[in-house]
Design an enzyme around this catalytic site. Structure first.
Site, PDB file in Angstrom:
ATOM      1  N   ASP A   1      38.998  57.275  45.670  1.00  0.00           N
ATOM      2  CA  ASP A   1      38.328  56.192  44.623  1.00  0.00           C
ATOM      3  C   ASP A   1      37.686  56.710  43.338  1.00  0.00           C
ATOM      4  OD1 ASP A   1      39.215  53.651  45.297  1.00  0.00           O
ATOM      5  OD2 ASP A   1      38.294  53.856  47.342  1.00  0.00           O
TER       6      ASP A   1
ATOM      7  N   HIS B   1      40.260  50.009  55.478  1.00  0.00           N
ATOM      8  CA  HIS B   1      41.751  50.432  55.329  1.00  0.00           C
ATOM      9  C   HIS B   1      42.811  50.651  56.460  1.00  0.00           C
ATOM     10  CE1 HIS B   1      41.075  50.518  50.889  1.00  0.00           C
ATOM     11  NE2 HIS B   1      40.346  51.611  50.972  1.00  0.00           N
TER      12      HIS B   1
HETATM   13  C1  3PY Z   1      38.203  57.516  49.133  1.00  0.00           C
HETATM   14  O1  3PY Z   1      38.741  58.738  49.184  1.00  0.00           O
HETATM   15  O2  3PY Z   1      38.162  56.722  48.128  1.00  0.00           O
HETATM   16  C2  3PY Z   1      37.911  56.990  50.614  1.00  0.00           C
HETATM   17  O3  3PY Z   1      37.415  55.805  50.646  1.00  0.00           O
HETATM   18  C3  3PY Z   1      38.305  57.823  51.523  1.00  0.00           C
HETATM   19  O4  3PY Z   1      38.854  57.058  52.504  1.00  0.00           O
HETATM   20 MG    MG Z   2      37.655  54.735  48.725  1.00  0.00          MG
END
Ligand code: 3PY
Ligand code: MG
Length: 268
Positions: A179, A49
């Site tokens: 996520d 990211h």
């Molecule tokens: C998430 O929290 O999904 C991550 O990948 C942290 O960067």
């Molecule tokens: Mg993530």
């Protein structure tokens, strides 16, 4: 023997105490340098990211080494074949996002570990000189020293947690709480401290420790990292370079503005 950051991180994480990582996604290696000088134990360079390109990853690894610290690289989703390239450049390990199955975990281990554990191709162009080792010594120690870390950030991954942890060559798991919150709430929320995420973190640390593997997680801030450290995690990242920068900017700007008269206009 002299301290070799690249070779020391894995043992340091396994031995404890909890290590704290500076999570960097900004292209300039001065950010890695600046944060590590504040005492973070290692850097995570975020390809998935972040704004990093290949040159920034290479420079970030060097910036970490100049501070006597090691860097881990988070690769893109499913980009397992890229992993060994960063290890060749001197990264101490790979964090792979969205590892949702035993098959994903096996692929990760295969690309990170040399035979017989995996099928990493030999070419440690910078890792070898950084290590100060002869090629055969480097080959013998590399599988223990370079980390394959699988991110647990979906419901499927949680369902497969024990099987993922059992894969030979997987050194640990890393919870991505944002996520995970999205999948656990079926897309209703993004909430890294959601109660279901918290329950998953408890499960992950217990399962990892039972399997003799590293429990790692992303934390939005230092307070959360302190909480998870007390719960037994081996490695925790604290925010990201951009989150830290914005938080410091917001807080200092608010302090400056509280010095202004009502209405926000400075007296001339
Ligand atoms: C998430 O929290 O999904 C991550 O990948 C942290 O960067
Ligand atoms: Mg993530």
């Amino acid at each position: 023997m002299a301290h070799v950051p690249l070779l020391a991180l894995a043992a340091r994480l396994r031995a404890g105490p909890t290590a704290f990582a500076a999570w960097c996604g900004t292209k300039d290696p001065a950010i890695v340098d600046g944060l590590l000088r504040e005492g973070f134990d290692c850097a995570v360079l975020d390809w998935q990211h972040g704004h990093l390109d290949q040159a920034a990853i290479s420079a970030g690894i060097l910036a970490a080494e100049a501070n006597g610290k090691a860097a881990l690289v988070r690769i893109g989703v499913g980009a397992f074949a890229e992993a060994a390239r960063y290890l060749d450049w001197g990264a101490a390990g790979i964090i792979a996002p969205m590892v949702n199955s035993v098959e994903d975990a096996r692929l990760l281990a295969e690309f990170v570990k040399y035979p017989p554990l995996g099928r990493r191709s030999w070419g440690p162009v910078r890792a070898l000189p950084m290590s100060g080792q002869l090629p055969l010594d480097h080959l013998r120690g590399a599988n223990a020293a370079t980390l394959a870390i699988a991110m647990i950030e979906t419901r499927e991954a949680l369902d497969a947690l024990d099987a993922i942890l059992a894969v030979e060559g997987i050194d640990g798991v890393f919870v991505g709480p944002s996520d995970l919150s999205i999948t656990l709430t079926r897309g209703a929320l993004v909430d890294p401290v959601h109660a279901e995420v918290d329950a998953a973190l408890t499960r992950v640390v217990a399962a990892s420790r039972a399997a003799g593997k590293l429990a790692c997680a992303f934390c939005m801030d230092g307070a959360r990292a302190a909480e998870l450290a007390a719960r037994g995690f081996h490695l925790l990242s604290i925010g990201t370079d951009q989150i830290l920068l914005r938080a410091a900017g917001r807080s200092e700007l608010a302090r400056a503005r509280t010095g202004l008269p009502a209405g926000g206009k400075a007296a001339s």
